[in-house]
Design an enzyme around this catalytic site. Sequence first.
Site, PDB file in Angstrom:
ATOM      1  N   PRO A 121       0.836  -1.204   0.000  1.00 23.77           N
ATOM      2  CA  PRO A 121       0.000   0.000   0.000  1.00 23.77           C
ATOM      3  C   PRO A 121       0.872   1.256   0.000  1.00 23.77           C
ATOM      4  O   PRO A 121       1.851   1.329   0.741  1.00 23.77           O
ATOM      5  CB  PRO A 121      -0.782  -0.110   1.307  1.00 23.77           C
ATOM      6  CG  PRO A 121      -0.694  -1.544   1.707  1.00 23.77           C
ATOM      7  CD  PRO A 121       0.597  -2.055   1.160  1.00 23.77           C
ATOM      8  N   GLU A 122       0.522   2.206  -0.850  1.00 28.06           N
ATOM      9  CA  GLU A 122       1.256   3.465  -0.931  1.00 28.06           C
ATOM     10  C   GLU A 122       0.336   4.581  -0.424  1.00 28.06           C
ATOM     11  O   GLU A 122      -0.739   4.304   0.084  1.00 28.06           O
ATOM     12  CB  GLU A 122       1.716   3.711  -2.371  1.00 28.06           C
ATOM     13  CG  GLU A 122       2.588   2.567  -2.904  1.00 28.06           C
ATOM     14  CD  GLU A 122       3.063   2.779  -4.334  1.00 28.06           C
ATOM     15  OE1 GLU A 122       3.153   3.930  -4.776  1.00 28.06           O
ATOM     16  OE2 GLU A 122       3.336   1.773  -5.012  1.00 28.06           O
TER      17      GLU A 122
END
Length: 276
Positions: free
Chosen positions: A2-3
């Site tokens: 996840p960014e």
Amino acid sequence: MPELPEVEVVRRSLAPALTGSRIVGVEVRRPRMIRRQPRARDFADRLNGRIIEGVGRHGKFLLADIEGDLTWVTHLGMSGHLQVAAPGEEEELHTNVVITTDRSQELRFVDPRTFGFMAVLTPEEVAASSLRLLGPDAHTALPRAPRLAESLQHRSAPIKAVLLDQHFVAGLGNIYADEVLFRAGIRPDRPAGSLSGVEVKRLRGAVRPVLESGLRWGGTSLDDLAYLLPDGRAGENLARLKVYGREDEPCRRCGNAIRRSVIRQRSSFWCATCQQ
Ligand SMILES: [Zn+2]
């Protein structure tokens, strides 16, 4: 992993559910998930009975304000996701931490690979942690172009590697860094210091629209579905990516095949026609 957009989507979804609620139960089933807590027993002690005053974010870190000047840090790692569920609702495999609130809801940290973590820190502990070293948030605090140019000018590392460096700017990972470079028309392997002032301006200008697109579509869930929204839905940004994961597929702008190169051990996807 996840960014920034995925973590921000999670934050926006959790904030109304959690803000103002009181924590009434803390269950850590995999002690590894709180390995960054300076003293393990503080984790539950500091959350139990306290009110969640707000849910913030810096880069890829979720930072909830807990009554008593504490910061509840969550990093989703490679494969972690957070779920809001009713007590008794069927659990997913690898539900490693469960926090119960007085709204009769559970926040579940599901993480098969356990690269994610949680910790509850005092201001002194925050100051002594790696959070202190994070660069400005890519979405809310990106420095203006002249300052960015200044900090890039002496760096010989590939611009892609610099964008991934969380000390430089916090929040970009492999997917969005590739998308930003495509939008800016800059090859990922260019030495950061070789970018002209105009290119730095283009680069800076590309960050927000790329992140906004991720946010608009609920983040990018890859085929492994490691990232899911707290309500269990998948993010829908994958189909909108211009280059990431599209090796040999036609560039959406010029039609030539997208290339994949390995830069500092990370795959980079880019178009040799559109990026110089
Ligand atoms: Zn192209």
